[in-house]
Scaffold this active site. Structure first.
Site, short mmCIF file in Angstrom:
data_model
loop_
_atom_site.label_atom_id
_atom_site.label_comp_id
_atom_site.label_asym_id
_atom_site.label_seq_id
_atom_site.Cartn_x
_atom_site.Cartn_y
_atom_site.Cartn_z
N GLY A 48 1.08 -1.77 -0.22
CA GLY A 48 0.12 0.43 -0.19
C GLY A 48 0.95 1.16 -0.45
N GLU A 49 0.55 2.14 0.52
CA GLU A 49 1.26 3.26 1.39
C GLU A 49 1.63 3.39 2.45
OE1 GLU A 49 1.96 4.80 -1.53
OE2 GLU A 49 3.48 5.60 -0.63
N SER A 50 3.03 3.18 2.21
CA SER A 50 3.22 3.34 3.90
C SER A 50 3.50 4.15 4.87
CB SER A 50 5.66 3.07 3.95
OG SER A 50 5.55 3.85 3.39
N CYS A 80 5.95 -5.45 0.37
CA CYS A 80 6.25 -4.17 0.06
C CYS A 80 6.17 -2.58 1.28
CB CYS A 80 5.05 -4.36 -1.11
SG CYS A 80 5.45 -2.92 -2.86
N ARG A 107 12.89 3.35 -0.82
CA ARG A 107 11.38 3.29 -1.38
C ARG A 107 11.23 3.72 -2.74
NH1 ARG A 107 7.99 7.54 2.02
NH2 ARG A 107 5.77 6.35 0.55
N ILE A 136 5.23 -3.67 -8.17
CA ILE A 136 4.65 -1.96 -8.28
C ILE A 136 4.99 -0.96 -6.72
CG2 ILE A 136 2.68 -0.68 -7.88
CD1 ILE A 136 1.62 -3.50 -7.84
N ARG A 137 5.56 0.33 -8.49
CA ARG A 137 6.90 0.77 -7.17
C ARG A 137 7.68 0.19 -5.96
NH1 ARG A 137 3.82 4.61 -4.88
NH2 ARG A 137 4.78 6.65 -5.06
N HIS A 173 4.40 -8.77 -4.67
CA HIS A 173 3.60 -9.03 -4.43
C HIS A 173 2.77 -10.31 -4.14
CE1 HIS A 173 1.87 -4.22 -2.91
NE2 HIS A 173 2.83 -4.27 -4.01
N GLU A 175 0.78 -11.86 -2.82
CA GLU A 175 -0.53 -12.33 -3.25
C GLU A 175 -1.76 -11.58 -4.11
OE1 GLU A 175 0.97 -9.38 -1.85
OE2 GLU A 175 0.08 -7.79 -1.72
#
Ligand code: GLN
Length: 193
Positions: A48-50, A80, A107, A136-137, A173, A175
């Protein structure tokens, strides 16, 4: 009995982890508040967004609780953004990570032009078949401490999956692909004495 595995459900792709954990034979539960950790035998911190995940962990008084449980040995897996949350240090100013795993992380370290990519990984712990990894990023694991075992690398040698005792972390990821071998591996960690 199916293991009760918490999935930090503040932000990010926790639902995909719940599905994958269920397929791997666990009983996933969403963790949003400290009381949700009761009876939880292992924990996944999703992608997600850390910065958002760390901020919400503070808002809901989860940071200290999770840190204590991980230090007590609860099997914990960060994917991630979750890897960023668990790291000892970041090359970035934000967020402030929990400092639980002896890795230094950058990051978005794979650069804008390759924000997202896929790679076939050789992961000896998962057997001979390649594991399709979606990035992903993704964060780069820039430094790995002496107590940390490397589980997988990209062809250029860049480390993308690590384990330190009860802590597992992947910069990609697992998942998202329907291959739940990493989730099964994590559950086997939760069954170790
Ligand atoms: N770039 C995100 C961060 O820094 C992580 C991306 C992800 O979890 N897919 O938090």
């Amino acid at each position: 009995m199916a293991k009760k595995v918490g999935v930090l459900a503040l932000q990010g792709d926790f639902a995909e982890h719940e599905t994958a954990l269920g397929r791997a034979g666990a009983a996933p539960v969403q963790v949003r508040l400290p009381r949700d950790l009761a009876g939880v035998e292992a924990l996944v911190i999703p992608g997600g967004e850390s910065t958002t995940i760390c901020r919400l962990m503070d808002v809901f008084d989860l940071s200290g609780e999770i840190e204590g449980r991980v230090r007590d040995g609860m099997p914990t897996w960060g994917t991630c953004a979750g890897l960023i949350v668990l790291a000892a240090s970041l090359t970035d100013d934000r967020p402030k990570p929990l400092g639980l795993m002896d890795v230094r992380v950058q990051r978005n370290g794979y650069g804008r032009q390759v924000d997202s990519f896929e790679a076939d990984l050789h992961v000896p712990e998962l057997g001979n078949d390649a594991f399709r990894a979606v990035f992903i990023r993704a964060p780069v694991i820039a430094e790995v401490g002496p107590g940390v075992k490397t589980l997988a690398c990209l062809d250029d040698g860049s480390v993308v999956a690590v384990r330190q005792r009860n802590i597992l972390a992947t910069s990609f990821h697992p998942e998202l692909t329907g291959d739940h071998r990493f989730h099964s591996y994590f559950l086997s960690m939760a069954s170790e004495e």
